[in-house]
Design a protein around this motif. Sequence first.
Motif, PDB file in Angstrom:
ATOM      1  N   ILE A 160       3.515  86.400  20.216  1.00  0.00           N
ATOM      2  CA  ILE A 160       4.408  85.473  20.936  1.00  0.00           C
ATOM      3  C   ILE A 160       5.242  86.285  21.916  1.00  0.00           C
ATOM      4  CG2 ILE A 160       6.274  83.772  20.720  1.00  0.00           C
ATOM      5  CD1 ILE A 160       5.280  83.153  17.893  1.00  0.00           C
ATOM      6  N   THR A 161       5.295  85.819  23.168  1.00  0.00           N
ATOM      7  CA  THR A 161       6.117  86.521  24.156  1.00  0.00           C
ATOM      8  C   THR A 161       7.259  85.631  24.640  1.00  0.00           C
ATOM      9  OG1 THR A 161       5.084  85.802  26.236  1.00  0.00           O
ATOM     10  CG2 THR A 161       3.963  87.559  25.038  1.00  0.00           C
ATOM     11  N   GLY A 162       8.252  86.253  25.206  1.00  0.00           N
ATOM     12  CA  GLY A 162       9.384  85.528  25.784  1.00  0.00           C
ATOM     13  C   GLY A 162      10.626  86.389  25.747  1.00  0.00           C
ATOM     14  N   ARG A 163      11.486  86.169  26.716  1.00  0.00           N
ATOM     15  CA  ARG A 163      12.654  87.067  26.829  1.00  0.00           C
ATOM     16  C   ARG A 163      13.565  87.013  25.607  1.00  0.00           C
ATOM     17  NH1 ARG A 163      14.072  87.907  33.224  1.00  0.00           N
ATOM     18  NH2 ARG A 163      11.887  88.140  33.826  1.00  0.00           N
ATOM     19  N   THR A 164      13.869  85.798  25.179  1.00  0.00           N
ATOM     20  CA  THR A 164      14.687  85.697  23.967  1.00  0.00           C
ATOM     21  C   THR A 164      13.827  85.106  22.855  1.00  0.00           C
ATOM     22  OG1 THR A 164      15.409  83.504  24.630  1.00  0.00           O
ATOM     23  CG2 THR A 164      16.861  85.326  25.200  1.00  0.00           C
ATOM     24  N   MET A 165      14.056  85.519  21.655  1.00  0.00           N
ATOM     25  CA  MET A 165      13.190  85.111  20.551  1.00  0.00           C
ATOM     26  C   MET A 165      14.035  84.392  19.497  1.00  0.00           C
ATOM     27  SD  MET A 165       9.984  85.353  20.302  1.00  0.00           S
ATOM     28  CE  MET A 165       9.353  86.554  21.461  1.00  0.00           C
ATOM     29  N   ALA A 166      13.550  83.262  19.025  1.00  0.00           N
ATOM     30  CA  ALA A 166      14.286  82.516  17.997  1.00  0.00           C
ATOM     31  C   ALA A 166      14.369  83.346  16.709  1.00  0.00           C
ATOM     32  CB  ALA A 166      13.586  81.190  17.730  1.00  0.00           C
ATOM     33  N   LEU A 167      15.518  83.335  16.090  1.00  0.00           N
ATOM     34  CA  LEU A 167      15.715  84.143  14.878  1.00  0.00           C
ATOM     35  C   LEU A 167      14.742  83.808  13.751  1.00  0.00           C
ATOM     36  CD1 LEU A 167      19.616  84.528  14.767  1.00  0.00           C
ATOM     37  CD2 LEU A 167      17.896  86.222  15.445  1.00  0.00           C
ATOM     38  N   PRO A 168      14.418  82.526  13.504  1.00  0.00           N
ATOM     39  CA  PRO A 168      13.458  82.237  12.426  1.00  0.00           C
ATOM     40  C   PRO A 168      12.092  82.890  12.671  1.00  0.00           C
ATOM     41  CG  PRO A 168      14.637  80.249  13.056  1.00  0.00           C
ATOM     42  CD  PRO A 168      15.002  81.286  14.060  1.00  0.00           C
ATOM     43  N   LEU A 169      11.726  83.087  13.936  1.00  0.00           N
ATOM     44  CA  LEU A 169      10.465  83.790  14.223  1.00  0.00           C
ATOM     45  C   LEU A 169      10.618  85.267  13.884  1.00  0.00           C
ATOM     46  CD1 LEU A 169       9.280  82.289  17.656  1.00  0.00           C
ATOM     47  CD2 LEU A 169       8.403  81.783  15.367  1.00  0.00           C
ATOM     48  N   GLN A 170      11.780  85.799  14.202  1.00  0.00           N
ATOM     49  CA  GLN A 170      12.032  87.221  13.896  1.00  0.00           C
ATOM     50  C   GLN A 170      12.008  87.465  12.392  1.00  0.00           C
ATOM     51  OE1 GLN A 170      14.218  88.650  17.900  1.00  0.00           O
ATOM     52  NE2 GLN A 170      15.557  88.459  16.137  1.00  0.00           N
ATOM     53  N   ASP A 171      12.469  86.466  11.644  1.00  0.00           N
ATOM     54  CA  ASP A 171      12.496  86.602  10.180  1.00  0.00           C
ATOM     55  C   ASP A 171      11.096  86.747   9.590  1.00  0.00           C
ATOM     56  OD1 ASP A 171      15.222  86.448  10.124  1.00  0.00           O
ATOM     57  OD2 ASP A 171      15.295  84.299   9.656  1.00  0.00           O
ATOM     58  N   ILE A 172      10.107  86.118  10.215  1.00  0.00           N
ATOM     59  CA  ILE A 172       8.762  86.139   9.623  1.00  0.00           C
ATOM     60  C   ILE A 172       7.789  87.077  10.349  1.00  0.00           C
ATOM     61  CG2 ILE A 172       8.972  83.795   8.660  1.00  0.00           C
ATOM     62  CD1 ILE A 172       7.007  82.949  10.998  1.00  0.00           C
ATOM     63  N   ALA A 173       8.271  87.739  11.409  1.00  0.00           N
ATOM     64  CA  ALA A 173       7.377  88.608  12.197  1.00  0.00           C
ATOM     65  C   ALA A 173       7.066  89.901  11.459  1.00  0.00           C
ATOM     66  CB  ALA A 173       8.020  88.915  13.543  1.00  0.00           C
ATOM     67  N   ASP A 174       5.890  90.470  11.768  1.00  0.00           N
ATOM     68  CA  ASP A 174       5.527  91.774  11.208  1.00  0.00           C
ATOM     69  C   ASP A 174       5.880  92.900  12.164  1.00  0.00           C
ATOM     70  OD1 ASP A 174       4.032  90.825   8.793  1.00  0.00           O
ATOM     71  OD2 ASP A 174       2.935  89.763  10.362  1.00  0.00           O
ATOM     72  N   THR A 175       5.763  92.622  13.449  1.00  0.00           N
ATOM     73  CA  THR A 175       6.057  93.639  14.475  1.00  0.00           C
ATOM     74  C   THR A 175       6.911  92.981  15.551  1.00  0.00           C
ATOM     75  OG1 THR A 175       3.963  94.805  14.100  1.00  0.00           O
ATOM     76  CG2 THR A 175       5.016  95.147  16.234  1.00  0.00           C
ATOM     77  N   ILE A 176       8.007  93.624  15.907  1.00  0.00           N
ATOM     78  CA  ILE A 176       8.853  93.114  16.996  1.00  0.00           C
ATOM     79  C   ILE A 176       9.083  94.266  17.961  1.00  0.00           C
ATOM     80  CG2 ILE A 176      11.074  92.074  17.615  1.00  0.00           C
ATOM     81  CD1 ILE A 176      11.333  91.038  14.739  1.00  0.00           C
ATOM     82  N   SER A 177       8.708  94.068  19.221  1.00  0.00           N
ATOM     83  CA  SER A 177       8.963  95.097  20.225  1.00  0.00           C
ATOM     84  C   SER A 177       9.848  94.513  21.308  1.00  0.00           C
ATOM     85  CB  SER A 177       7.663  95.605  20.844  1.00  0.00           C
ATOM     86  OG  SER A 177       6.887  96.266  19.877  1.00  0.00           O
ATOM     87  N   VAL A 178      10.830  95.297  21.710  1.00  0.00           N
ATOM     88  CA  VAL A 178      11.757  94.868  22.751  1.00  0.00           C
ATOM     89  C   VAL A 178      11.427  95.631  24.031  1.00  0.00           C
ATOM     90  CG1 VAL A 178      14.182  94.575  23.385  1.00  0.00           C
ATOM     91  CG2 VAL A 178      13.524  94.634  20.965  1.00  0.00           C
ATOM     92  N   VAL A 179      11.123  94.886  25.085  1.00  0.00           N
ATOM     93  CA  VAL A 179      10.888  95.519  26.389  1.00  0.00           C
ATOM     94  C   VAL A 179      12.205  95.446  27.152  1.00  0.00           C
ATOM     95  CG1 VAL A 179       9.517  95.482  28.494  1.00  0.00           C
ATOM     96  CG2 VAL A 179       8.473  94.781  26.341  1.00  0.00           C
ATOM     97  N   ARG A 180      12.816  96.585  27.314  1.00  0.00           N
ATOM     98  CA  ARG A 180      14.158  96.623  27.914  1.00  0.00           C
ATOM     99  C   ARG A 180      14.050  96.738  29.437  1.00  0.00           C
ATOM    100  NH1 ARG A 180      18.084 100.646  28.624  1.00  0.00           N
ATOM    101  NH2 ARG A 180      16.646 102.275  27.964  1.00  0.00           N
TER     102      ARG A 180
END
Length: 198
Positions: A160-180
């Motif tokens: 899933i891509t997008g500038r801001t990410m909903a917290l419930p998605l972050q809770d269940i994600a396995d990998t989260i990368s931030v492109v600064r």
Amino acid sequence: MMADNTHQSRMIKKKSVMDKKIAAATQERGVLILLKGNGKGKSSSAFGTMARSLGHDKKCAVIQFIKGRSETGEYKLFRDHPLVDWHIMGHGFTWETQDKTQDIAAAQKAWSVAEKLLQDDSYSMLVLDEMSYMFKYHYLEIAPIVTALQHRPKQQNVIITGRTMALPLQDIADTISVVRDERHAFRLGIKAQQGIEY
Ligand code: ATP
Ligand code: MG
């Protein structure tokens, strides 16, 4: 000589630490990857990962929740690939339209396509491009989407891509990368260009 020995013993230690970590990673299942942040490189990274899967003959699908301004290079490359289904949704969803009813209908239509694919184990990878905006603008409810992601086929990967990410998605994600966003050519006055932006 001294330096070489120190380097060698450091490497031996590093290898043993890495070997332990590799031995501890025993699960085999699909992952949920979130690519977020304000920098450039989220969608292109997702399509790059999809190219990697396709190289191994794995079936993939892309759902674009927001239609960009033109036919992108990635779409032109992948649309005829026999292992890719490419759905461009969110037609007319732009900063210009501001038609909320139409945008919500487009978001729901895109989700109904995604929901079906999330139940189909023939797909090894789903790219849900720019999906995160749907939550930011409250066009889609997050709870049923979290449930669908949690119940997807075990080996299925989702990006899933997008500038801001909903917290419930972050809770269940396995990998989260931030492109600064450290710098962007646009702010230097350089026009968006074919092959780089689209
Ligand atoms: P890309 O598709 O190049 O990987 P992205 O998915 O990370 O970019 P989006 O937020 O989806 O970025 O924005 C899409 C478009 O906006 C792309 O054409 C991209 O080059 C451009 N863009 C991305 N980040 C920035 C930025 N910080 N400033 C200006 N334009 C940007
Ligand atoms: Mg993008």
